[in-house]
Scaffold this motif. Structure first.
Motif, PDB file in Angstrom:
ATOM      1  N   SER A 125      17.049  15.595  20.694  1.00 38.95           N
ATOM      2  CA  SER A 125      16.418  14.284  20.688  1.00 38.95           C
ATOM      3  C   SER A 125      17.115  13.384  19.680  1.00 38.95           C
ATOM      4  CB  SER A 125      14.946  14.408  20.334  1.00 38.95           C
ATOM      5  OG  SER A 125      14.278  15.207  21.276  1.00 38.95           O
ATOM      6  N   ALA A 126      17.033  12.093  19.928  1.00 44.91           N
ATOM      7  CA  ALA A 126      17.603  11.131  18.996  1.00 44.91           C
ATOM      8  C   ALA A 126      16.703  11.018  17.776  1.00 44.91           C
ATOM      9  CB  ALA A 126      17.744   9.769  19.666  1.00 44.91           C
ATOM     10  N   VAL A 127      17.289  11.019  16.597  1.00 44.38           N
ATOM     11  CA  VAL A 127      16.520  10.895  15.361  1.00 44.38           C
ATOM     12  C   VAL A 127      16.967   9.636  14.633  1.00 44.38           C
ATOM     13  CG1 VAL A 127      15.935  11.965  13.152  1.00 44.38           C
ATOM     14  CG2 VAL A 127      16.297  13.393  15.177  1.00 44.38           C
ATOM     15  N   GLU A 128      16.026   8.766  14.326  1.00 42.20           N
ATOM     16  CA  GLU A 128      16.381   7.558  13.601  1.00 42.20           C
ATOM     17  C   GLU A 128      16.558   7.864  12.113  1.00 42.20           C
ATOM     18  OE1 GLU A 128      14.035   4.165  14.387  1.00 42.20           O
ATOM     19  OE2 GLU A 128      14.174   4.365  16.569  1.00 42.20           O
ATOM     20  N   VAL A 129      17.141   6.932  11.397  1.00 43.52           N
ATOM     21  CA  VAL A 129      17.389   7.105   9.967  1.00 43.52           C
ATOM     22  C   VAL A 129      16.057   7.253   9.238  1.00 43.52           C
ATOM     23  CG1 VAL A 129      18.355   6.004   7.900  1.00 43.52           C
ATOM     24  CG2 VAL A 129      19.493   5.755  10.125  1.00 43.52           C
ATOM     25  N   PRO A 130      15.942   8.238   8.337  1.00 43.09           N
ATOM     26  CA  PRO A 130      14.700   8.400   7.587  1.00 43.09           C
ATOM     27  C   PRO A 130      14.339   7.131   6.820  1.00 43.09           C
ATOM     28  CG  PRO A 130      16.113  10.315   7.298  1.00 43.09           C
ATOM     29  CD  PRO A 130      16.933   9.281   8.008  1.00 43.09           C
ATOM     30  N   ALA A 131      13.043   6.903   6.632  1.00 39.77           N
ATOM     31  CA  ALA A 131      12.576   5.693   5.947  1.00 39.77           C
ATOM     32  C   ALA A 131      11.454   6.061   4.985  1.00 39.77           C
ATOM     33  CB  ALA A 131      12.094   4.663   6.967  1.00 39.77           C
ATOM     34  N   LEU A 132      11.155   5.150   4.084  1.00 38.13           N
ATOM     35  CA  LEU A 132      10.105   5.350   3.085  1.00 38.13           C
ATOM     36  C   LEU A 132       9.081   4.232   3.214  1.00 38.13           C
ATOM     37  CD1 LEU A 132       9.006   6.773   0.481  1.00 38.13           C
ATOM     38  CD2 LEU A 132      10.425   5.178  -0.824  1.00 38.13           C
ATOM     39  N   SER A 168     -26.100  -7.700  -9.954  1.00 33.61           N
ATOM     40  CA  SER A 168     -24.791  -8.264 -10.248  1.00 33.61           C
ATOM     41  C   SER A 168     -23.884  -7.090 -10.538  1.00 33.61           C
ATOM     42  CB  SER A 168     -24.850  -9.206 -11.455  1.00 33.61           C
ATOM     43  OG  SER A 168     -25.232  -8.479 -12.609  1.00 33.61           O
ATOM     44  N   GLY A 169     -22.627  -7.255 -10.256  1.00 32.38           N
ATOM     45  CA  GLY A 169     -21.749  -6.130 -10.521  1.00 32.38           C
ATOM     46  C   GLY A 169     -20.352  -6.368 -10.030  1.00 32.38           C
ATOM     47  N   GLU A 170     -19.479  -5.402 -10.328  1.00 30.35           N
ATOM     48  CA  GLU A 170     -18.087  -5.475  -9.928  1.00 30.35           C
ATOM     49  C   GLU A 170     -17.654  -4.117  -9.411  1.00 30.35           C
ATOM     50  OE1 GLU A 170     -14.343  -5.492 -12.611  1.00 30.35           O
ATOM     51  OE2 GLU A 170     -14.794  -7.609 -12.234  1.00 30.35           O
ATOM     52  N   THR A 171     -16.937  -4.116  -8.311  1.00 32.41           N
ATOM     53  CA  THR A 171     -16.426  -2.880  -7.736  1.00 32.41           C
ATOM     54  C   THR A 171     -14.905  -2.962  -7.657  1.00 32.41           C
ATOM     55  OG1 THR A 171     -18.400  -2.622  -6.379  1.00 32.41           O
ATOM     56  CG2 THR A 171     -16.479  -1.331  -5.743  1.00 32.41           C
ATOM     57  N   THR A 172     -14.226  -1.921  -8.078  1.00 36.06           N
ATOM     58  CA  THR A 172     -12.769  -1.845  -8.000  1.00 36.06           C
ATOM     59  C   THR A 172     -12.384  -0.697  -7.085  1.00 36.06           C
ATOM     60  OG1 THR A 172     -12.544  -2.680 -10.252  1.00 36.06           O
ATOM     61  CG2 THR A 172     -10.631  -1.582  -9.305  1.00 36.06           C
ATOM     62  N   VAL A 173     -11.507  -0.979  -6.122  1.00 36.26           N
ATOM     63  CA  VAL A 173     -11.046   0.028  -5.176  1.00 36.26           C
ATOM     64  C   VAL A 173      -9.529   0.140  -5.275  1.00 36.26           C
ATOM     65  CG1 VAL A 173     -10.943   0.730  -2.757  1.00 36.26           C
ATOM     66  CG2 VAL A 173     -12.951  -0.511  -3.601  1.00 36.26           C
ATOM     67  N   CYS A 174      -9.028   1.348  -5.448  1.00 35.04           N
ATOM     68  CA  CYS A 174      -7.579   1.591  -5.524  1.00 35.04           C
ATOM     69  C   CYS A 174      -7.198   2.623  -4.468  1.00 35.04           C
ATOM     70  CB  CYS A 174      -7.188   2.119  -6.902  1.00 35.04           C
ATOM     71  SG  CYS A 174      -7.619   1.045  -8.276  1.00 35.04           S
ATOM     72  N   ARG A 175      -6.183   2.287  -3.681  1.00 37.89           N
ATOM     73  CA  ARG A 175      -5.701   3.221  -2.674  1.00 37.89           C
ATOM     74  C   ARG A 175      -4.189   3.260  -2.729  1.00 37.89           C
ATOM     75  NH1 ARG A 175      -9.473   0.135   1.458  1.00 37.89           N
ATOM     76  NH2 ARG A 175     -11.443   1.195   1.078  1.00 37.89           N
ATOM     77  N   GLY A 176      -3.627   4.427  -2.448  1.00 43.63           N
ATOM     78  CA  GLY A 176      -2.174   4.510  -2.488  1.00 43.63           C
ATOM     79  C   GLY A 176      -1.624   5.686  -1.720  1.00 43.63           C
ATOM     80  N   SER A 177      -0.376   5.524  -1.251  1.00 41.83           N
ATOM     81  CA  SER A 177       0.318   6.609  -0.564  1.00 41.83           C
ATOM     82  C   SER A 177       1.798   6.292  -0.552  1.00 41.83           C
ATOM     83  CB  SER A 177      -0.194   6.770   0.875  1.00 41.83           C
ATOM     84  OG  SER A 177      -0.017   5.565   1.607  1.00 41.83           O
ATOM     85  N   SER A 178       2.613   7.324  -0.483  1.00 45.25           N
ATOM     86  CA  SER A 178       4.066   7.160  -0.392  1.00 45.25           C
ATOM     87  C   SER A 178       4.579   8.136   0.662  1.00 45.25           C
ATOM     88  CB  SER A 178       4.720   7.438  -1.750  1.00 45.25           C
ATOM     89  OG  SER A 178       6.117   7.230  -1.674  1.00 45.25           O
ATOM     90  N   LEU A 179       5.031   7.605   1.780  1.00 45.38           N
ATOM     91  CA  LEU A 179       5.391   8.424   2.935  1.00 45.38           C
ATOM     92  C   LEU A 179       6.886   8.363   3.211  1.00 45.38           C
ATOM     93  CD1 LEU A 179       2.625   7.062   5.360  1.00 45.38           C
ATOM     94  CD2 LEU A 179       2.381   8.900   3.689  1.00 45.38           C
ATOM     95  N   GLU A 180       7.518   9.521   3.307  1.00 41.55           N
ATOM     96  CA  GLU A 180       8.891   9.606   3.802  1.00 41.55           C
ATOM     97  C   GLU A 180       8.806  10.102   5.248  1.00 41.55           C
ATOM     98  OE1 GLU A 180      11.421  11.970   1.325  1.00 41.55           O
ATOM     99  OE2 GLU A 180      10.453  11.267  -0.518  1.00 41.55           O
ATOM    100  N   TYR A 181       9.401   9.384   6.166  1.00 46.15           N
ATOM    101  CA  TYR A 181       9.229   9.734   7.569  1.00 46.15           C
ATOM    102  C   TYR A 181      10.506   9.482   8.367  1.00 46.15           C
ATOM    103  CZ  TYR A 181       8.909   4.707   8.508  1.00 46.15           C
ATOM    104  OH  TYR A 181       9.191   3.376   8.611  1.00 46.15           O
ATOM    105  N   GLN A 182      10.536  10.043   9.561  1.00 41.02           N
ATOM    106  CA  GLN A 182      11.603   9.765  10.519  1.00 41.02           C
ATOM    107  C   GLN A 182      10.983   9.628  11.902  1.00 41.02           C
ATOM    108  OE1 GLN A 182      14.280  13.097  10.510  1.00 41.02           O
ATOM    109  NE2 GLN A 182      12.876  14.455  11.574  1.00 41.02           N
ATOM    110  N   ILE A 183      11.624   8.832  12.741  1.00 42.39           N
ATOM    111  CA  ILE A 183      11.159   8.644  14.112  1.00 42.39           C
ATOM    112  C   ILE A 183      12.041   9.474  15.033  1.00 42.39           C
ATOM    113  CG2 ILE A 183      10.780   6.996  15.977  1.00 42.39           C
ATOM    114  CD1 ILE A 183      10.398   4.834  13.855  1.00 42.39           C
ATOM    115  N   VAL A 184      11.412  10.397  15.757  1.00 36.16           N
ATOM    116  CA  VAL A 184      12.126  11.264  16.692  1.00 36.16           C
ATOM    117  C   VAL A 184      11.846  10.763  18.103  1.00 36.16           C
ATOM    118  CG1 VAL A 184      12.459  13.624  17.508  1.00 36.16           C
ATOM    119  CG2 VAL A 184      11.834  13.213  15.114  1.00 36.16           C
TER     120      VAL A 184
END
Length: 449
Positions: free
Chosen positions: A73-80, A104-120
């Motif tokens: 299969s064709a594999v594209e260049v890996p990406a981040l 009264s109040g304050e809410t803080t939301v933090c989300r994160g991810s770091s993905l290395e992937y390739q498209i096949v």
């Protein structure tokens, strides 16, 4: 909002920019989907939601005659892809939900991810060579079962695969000040609430995929390259009666509005002939099964067999009770149960856990009424607009019950604020909210036992 995993896969697909890519919804499916995997898609009994793709442990190679090796299969260049989000919300106001509450109040939301992937991807030449192979003879039992069930099958053509093993994180913290414990999300007098979720996704997992519909003619087969979903049947020789599947509906697609959804649910409930004992058995055993998506899917599959298939555990108990209740597999009780199971399959795994808590706390009726109050005026609204939850509908949902209900709505895609009756309508929430309304309505009927 979607689960942490689904939220990440949707963002990744949006970043890639390929509209034909489908984000994987459930992380359990991420290790099942592979290139050439087969996907099952059933038509729902409802006009108001579609069933999610069901990846199978069967590959196209399992149903074709052996042949020479498949070209690479064709594999594209890996990406981040890195995604970090920090959001702060402030809320202030008052709610009269049985007692005047100021907050009264304050809410803080933090989300994160770091993905290395390739498209096949799969080159066209590969499909040309594969289509020189015929289906196995005799027909594999798996295909025979799919033909008899009238389901459509698809083959995975391209995948987005992880090259690393990322940790998805979701951290939220909030402070609140209240003058009454009536809506005590954070406790009387205020306080701090923190929650953290982490999910490690294994290397090699598939986060998104393309698929094409398969069509079988005797031992010949082909791929529909340009057809939309369900434009054709995988097994054209099967006369598939949509009206029989849907029970009360005529084949013409109705104009969708909330009144039609209410009528659909009402007619499903009225057509069922469940004894008190049967309702109690279904309710208690479904409660034990929520949180186990594969068990719910197995129960659906066995219910659709004639006669019913065999299962162990809570699903087996439901089948046994249903056999006692009626000797006719087409009766409304079977249709109602399948309708409920299909609605549950649309919802996320987190919502299954929240529904189980709701069943135990017996807060299904006020939850159903609240969902109705949100859906009815906004059903055909295609813009993000603010709305306010009615205080009298919030009143029966005190403390933890209110938290559970807000999280159920949040998982549908509504922007809920824990300390405020205000929210924002999202058009994409219509389908999961409709499924939630259907599930709550049927569970409410079962709970009466």
């Amino acid at each position: 909002m979607p689960s942490m995993f689904e939220r990440t896969t949707k963002k990744l697909v949006k970043e890639i920019g390929d509209q034909k890519l489908r984000p994987v919804r459930f992380w359990e499916s991420a290790t099942k989907i592979r290139q050439f995997s087969l996907i099952r898609r059933k038509k729902a009994r409802s006009w108001f939601w579609q069933l999610p793709d069901d990846p199978l442990d069967v590959s196209l190679m399992h149903i074709l005659e052996p042949g020479s090796s498949v070209p690479d299969s064709a594999v594209e260049v890996p990406a981040l892809f890195s995604d970090t989000m920090v959001r702060k919300q402030q809320a202030a106001g008052s709610v009269n939900a049985g007692a005047e509450v100021g907050f009264s109040g304050e809410t803080t939301v933090c989300r994160g991810s770091s993905l290395e992937y390739q498209i096949v991807s799969t080159p066209h030449e590969t499909w040309k060579k594969l289509q020189e192979r015929k289906l196995l003879d005799p027909e594999p039992a798996f295909l025979k079962q799919c033909r008899e069930a009238g389901v459509n099958l698809y083959v995975v053509t391209d995948t987005v695969e992880l090259l690393n093993s990322p940790v998805l994180q979701d951290l939220s913290s909030g402070t609140s000040r209240e003058n009454s414990p009536s809506l005590g999300i954070f406790g009387q007098g205020g306080g701090l609430k923190m929650s953290e979720k982490k999910l490690t996704v294994p290397k090699g997992s598939v986060l998104a995929y393309r698929r094409k519909q398969l069509v079988f003619y005797s031992r010949e087969w082909e791929i529909l390259y340009i057809a939309d979903d369900d434009d054709q049947e995988t097994f054209p020789a099967v006369m598939y009666n949509r009206q029989a599947l849907a029970g009360h509906m005529d084949p013409a697609t109705p104009r969708k509005d909330f009144k039609k959804l209410e009528e659909e649910v009402s007619q499903m409930v009225k057509a069922a002939e469940l004894s008190k004992g049967m309702r109690g058995a279904v309710f208690s055993n479904l409660l034990a099964m929520l949180g186990h998506r594969e068990a719910l899917q197995d129960l659906m599959d066995k219910l659709e067999q004639e006669p019913f298939g065999h299962l162990e555990g809570p699903g087996g108990t439901i089948l046994t009770e249903l056999r006692k209740d009626s000797g006719y597999p087409e009766v409304g009780s079977k249709s109602l149960l399948l309708y409920l199971l299909e609605a549950l399959m649309v919802l996320s795994d987190s919502q299954h856990d929240l529904l189980a808590q709701s069943m135990e706390k017996r807060i299904l009726v006020p939850q159903r009424d609240l969902v109705r109050n949100i859906l009815e005026p906004n059903f055909n609204c295609f813009q993000n607009i603010p709305f306010t939850l009615q205080p009298e509908l919030l009143a029966p949902l005190q403390g933890e019950g209110l938290v559970i209900t807000y999280e159920l709505l949040d998982e549908c895609g509504l922007k809920m604020e824990l300390n405020s009756p205000r929210s924002t309508w999202d058009p994409e929430a219509q389908e999961p909210l409709s499924a939630l309304y259907g599930a709550l309505s049927v569970l409410t009927q079962l709970a009466e036992a």
